[in-house]
Design a protein around this motif. Structure first.
Motif: not given
Length: 230
Positions: A50-56, A75-79, A94-103
């Motif tokens: 999965v290439i996951h473009f997201d801020s989270h 089961v939600n948009h964060g999990t 897999s890899i995330h791209a564009g991440i910048r939101a707090p953890l």
């Protein structure tokens, strides 16, 4: 949504000279729909990168977000990517791209993210390595595996995509994202989505939905450029 995707993916492709299995681009909507798409994808293609473009990161353990209330709430948009890993739907490439939101739990969240099979390209990495550097990281990570691309519109800076539910400042421009997608030519893309678009919040110029439409066109172009056999 799961039943709908099963019906669509169960149909033969319009052009069967290369493959009888359709490759689907989903438009949304809540990012949780990606879980249903990955389940459908797995039935035909097996595990995918999965290439996951997201801020989270969206790999949060349901115990951290929502799951303490009920299994359904977990089961939600964060999990959904955590759940996709638990169900064996995605590869550890897999890899995330564009991440910048707090953890929520900086160390624990990152450990779990790695366990779920992800590496991270942060939004500000583009200032250091440029568009070409981001492309190289994505290509190097997924290799020659089958790839599912998920684009949360909030990967873009709110200046370019205000119509979404969880905006984070400091994101990429539309031009930067489209250039990165162009650079993925040759990948074995077996599905994708553009999600979290909320037109009711858009500007008069509809810049968010215009960006989403162009992203969809880019994903479609990538899929046409590289036919994929099951």
């Amino acid at each position: 949504m799961p039943i709908l995707l099963q019906v669509i993916s169960g149909r033969p492709a319009a052009t069967t000279k290369r493959s009888s299995i359709p490759r689907i681009i989903t438009l949304g909507g809540d990012h949780t729909t990606t879980l249903a798409a990955l389940r459908s994808t797995h039935a035909h293609w097996g595990e995918v990168s999965v290439i996951h473009f997201d801020s989270h990161i969206d790999t949060w353990d349901p115990k951290t977000i929502g799951g303490g209330i009920s299994h359904y709430a977990g089961v939600n948009h964060g999990t959904f990517l955590h759940l996709a890993h638990e169900e064996g739907l995605i590869r550890n490439t897999s890899i995330h791209a564009g991440i910048r939101a707090p953890l929520i739990r900086p160390k624990g969240d990152l450990r779990n993210d790695i366990r779920c099979g992800f590496e991270i390209v942060r939004a500000r990495d583009i200032d250091r390595i440029g568009v070409s550097g981001v492309i190289e990281k994505l290509k190097s990570r997924v290799g020659d595996t089958n790839v599912y691309i998920s684009v949360d519109i909030d990967v873009l800076d709110p200046a370019f995509a205000p119509a979404t539910g969880t905006s984070e400042v400091g994101g990429w421009s539309t031009r930067e994202l489209l250039s990165i997608l162009d650079g993925l030519k040759g990948m074995k893309i077996i599905g994708g989505d553009i999600v979290e678009v909320a037109p009711v919040y858009d500007s008069a110029g509809e810049i968010t939905v215009l960006a989403a439409a162009e992203i969809a066109h880019s994903l479609l172009t990538l899929m046409v450029q590289r036919p994929v056999l099951p």
